[in-house]
Write a protein that holds these residues in place. Structure first.
Motif, PDB file in Angstrom:
ATOM      1  N   THR A  12       0.728  -1.228   0.115  1.00  0.00           N
ATOM      2  CA  THR A  12      -0.116   0.118  -0.031  1.00  0.00           C
ATOM      3  C   THR A  12       0.869   1.325  -0.111  1.00  0.00           C
ATOM      4  OG1 THR A  12       0.091   0.077   2.555  1.00  0.00           O
ATOM      5  CG2 THR A  12      -1.849  -1.035   1.213  1.00  0.00           C
ATOM      6  N   ILE A  13       0.422   2.066  -0.563  1.00  0.00           N
ATOM      7  CA  ILE A  13       1.002   3.438  -0.433  1.00  0.00           C
ATOM      8  C   ILE A  13      -0.030   4.529  -0.123  1.00  0.00           C
ATOM      9  CG2 ILE A  13       1.984   5.494  -2.126  1.00  0.00           C
ATOM     10  CD1 ILE A  13       2.911   2.967  -3.758  1.00  0.00           C
ATOM     11  N   GLU A  14       0.238   5.450   0.863  1.00  0.00           N
ATOM     12  CA  GLU A  14      -0.401   6.270   1.346  1.00  0.00           C
ATOM     13  C   GLU A  14       0.290   7.644   1.332  1.00  0.00           C
ATOM     14  OE1 GLU A  14      -2.802   5.476   5.116  1.00  0.00           O
ATOM     15  OE2 GLU A  14      -2.127   3.445   5.005  1.00  0.00           O
ATOM     16  N   ALA A  15      -0.345   8.829   0.955  1.00  0.00           N
ATOM     17  CA  ALA A  15       0.352   9.803   0.931  1.00  0.00           C
ATOM     18  C   ALA A  15       0.439  10.431   2.487  1.00  0.00           C
ATOM     19  CB  ALA A  15      -0.726  11.090   0.324  1.00  0.00           C
ATOM     20  N   GLY A  16       1.796  10.757   2.470  1.00  0.00           N
ATOM     21  CA  GLY A  16       2.298  11.277   3.830  1.00  0.00           C
ATOM     22  C   GLY A  16       2.517  10.221   5.112  1.00  0.00           C
ATOM     23  N   LYS A  17       2.297   8.942   4.781  1.00  0.00           N
ATOM     24  CA  LYS A  17       2.810   7.987   5.455  1.00  0.00           C
ATOM     25  C   LYS A  17       4.146   7.319   5.043  1.00  0.00           C
ATOM     26  CE  LYS A  17       0.340   4.657   7.798  1.00  0.00           C
ATOM     27  NZ  LYS A  17      -0.750   3.597   7.829  1.00  0.00           N
ATOM     28  N   CYS A  18       5.142   7.301   5.972  1.00  0.00           N
ATOM     29  CA  CYS A  18       6.500   6.848   5.527  1.00  0.00           C
ATOM     30  C   CYS A  18       7.090   7.392   4.272  1.00  0.00           C
ATOM     31  CB  CYS A  18       6.501   5.426   5.487  1.00  0.00           C
ATOM     32  SG  CYS A  18       6.317   4.437   7.132  1.00  0.00           S
ATOM     33  N   GLY A  19       6.847   8.790   4.069  1.00  0.00           N
ATOM     34  CA  GLY A  19       7.201   9.445   2.754  1.00  0.00           C
ATOM     35  C   GLY A  19       6.686   9.209   1.675  1.00  0.00           C
ATOM     36  N   SER A  20       5.279   8.559   1.870  1.00  0.00           N
ATOM     37  CA  SER A  20       4.558   8.138   0.560  1.00  0.00           C
ATOM     38  C   SER A  20       5.473   6.927  -0.167  1.00  0.00           C
ATOM     39  CB  SER A  20       4.008   9.217  -0.347  1.00  0.00           C
ATOM     40  OG  SER A  20       3.429  10.255   0.425  1.00  0.00           O
ATOM     41  N   ARG A  21       6.094   6.125   0.588  1.00  0.00           N
ATOM     42  CA  ARG A  21       6.680   5.183   0.135  1.00  0.00           C
ATOM     43  C   ARG A  21       5.951   3.775   0.197  1.00  0.00           C
ATOM     44  NH1 ARG A  21      11.177   7.831   2.581  1.00  0.00           N
ATOM     45  NH2 ARG A  21      12.569   8.585   0.878  1.00  0.00           N
ATOM     46  N   PRO A  22       6.053   2.850  -0.477  1.00  0.00           N
ATOM     47  CA  PRO A  22       5.208   1.633  -0.516  1.00  0.00           C
ATOM     48  C   PRO A  22       5.481   0.821   0.897  1.00  0.00           C
ATOM     49  CG  PRO A  22       6.808   1.387  -2.464  1.00  0.00           C
ATOM     50  CD  PRO A  22       6.896   2.777  -1.713  1.00  0.00           C
ATOM     51  N   CYS A  23       4.424   0.496   1.691  1.00  0.00           N
ATOM     52  CA  CYS A  23       4.463  -0.218   2.822  1.00  0.00           C
ATOM     53  C   CYS A  23       3.716  -1.500   2.619  1.00  0.00           C
ATOM     54  CB  CYS A  23       3.955   0.675   3.844  1.00  0.00           C
ATOM     55  SG  CYS A  23       4.815   2.126   4.033  1.00  0.00           S
ATOM     56  N   ILE A  24       3.645  -2.193   3.843  1.00  0.00           N
ATOM     57  CA  ILE A  24       3.084  -3.653   3.968  1.00  0.00           C
ATOM     58  C   ILE A  24       1.749  -3.542   4.433  1.00  0.00           C
ATOM     59  CG2 ILE A  24       3.108  -6.018   4.787  1.00  0.00           C
ATOM     60  CD1 ILE A  24       6.045  -5.721   4.363  1.00  0.00           C
ATOM     61  N   ARG A  25       0.615  -3.637   3.982  1.00  0.00           N
ATOM     62  CA  ARG A  25      -0.677  -3.547   4.551  1.00  0.00           C
ATOM     63  C   ARG A  25      -0.900  -2.540   5.655  1.00  0.00           C
ATOM     64  NH1 ARG A  25      -1.577  -7.949   8.057  1.00  0.00           N
ATOM     65  NH2 ARG A  25       0.646  -8.492   8.021  1.00  0.00           N
ATOM     66  N   ASN A  26      -0.580  -1.157   4.978  1.00  0.00           N
ATOM     67  CA  ASN A  26      -0.945  -0.116   5.633  1.00  0.00           C
ATOM     68  C   ASN A  26      -0.234   0.061   7.022  1.00  0.00           C
ATOM     69  OD1 ASN A  26      -2.965   1.212   3.770  1.00  0.00           O
ATOM     70  ND2 ASN A  26      -4.340  -0.432   4.639  1.00  0.00           N
TER      71      ASN A  26
END
Length: 78
Positions: A12-26
């Motif tokens: 998942t990629i969320e604006a503002g979370k972890c620099g908008s980098r791809p993450c695992i399951r939010n």
């Protein structure tokens, strides 16, 4: 066994979370974090032991995502 599409849905990629980098399951564990651990020689089971909220499918998803990111044609300038 999950299909590739279902595996990729774990990334998942969320604006503002972890620099908008791809993450695992939010969560706040980035694809690049898991790739770095694997590159440093950690085994998937070791990663799962250190991060008990991750699942084997998450690591498969990370690897599939990374492979897809690099599977594109490279065009040369004439």
């Amino acid at each position: 066994m999950l299909t590739n599409e279902l595996l990729l849905n774990r990334i998942t990629i969320e604006a503002g979370k972890c620099g908008s980098r791809p993450c695992i399951r939010n969560m706040r564990i980035r694809v690049s974090d898991v790739l770095s651990m694997l590159a440093e020689g950690m085994l998937p089971d070791e990663i799962l032991e250190d991060y008990p909220y991750l699942e084997k499918e998450d690591i498969k998803a990370v690897l599939l995502y990374a492979a897809r990111q690099f599977d594109h044609p490279v065009l040369r300038a004439a």
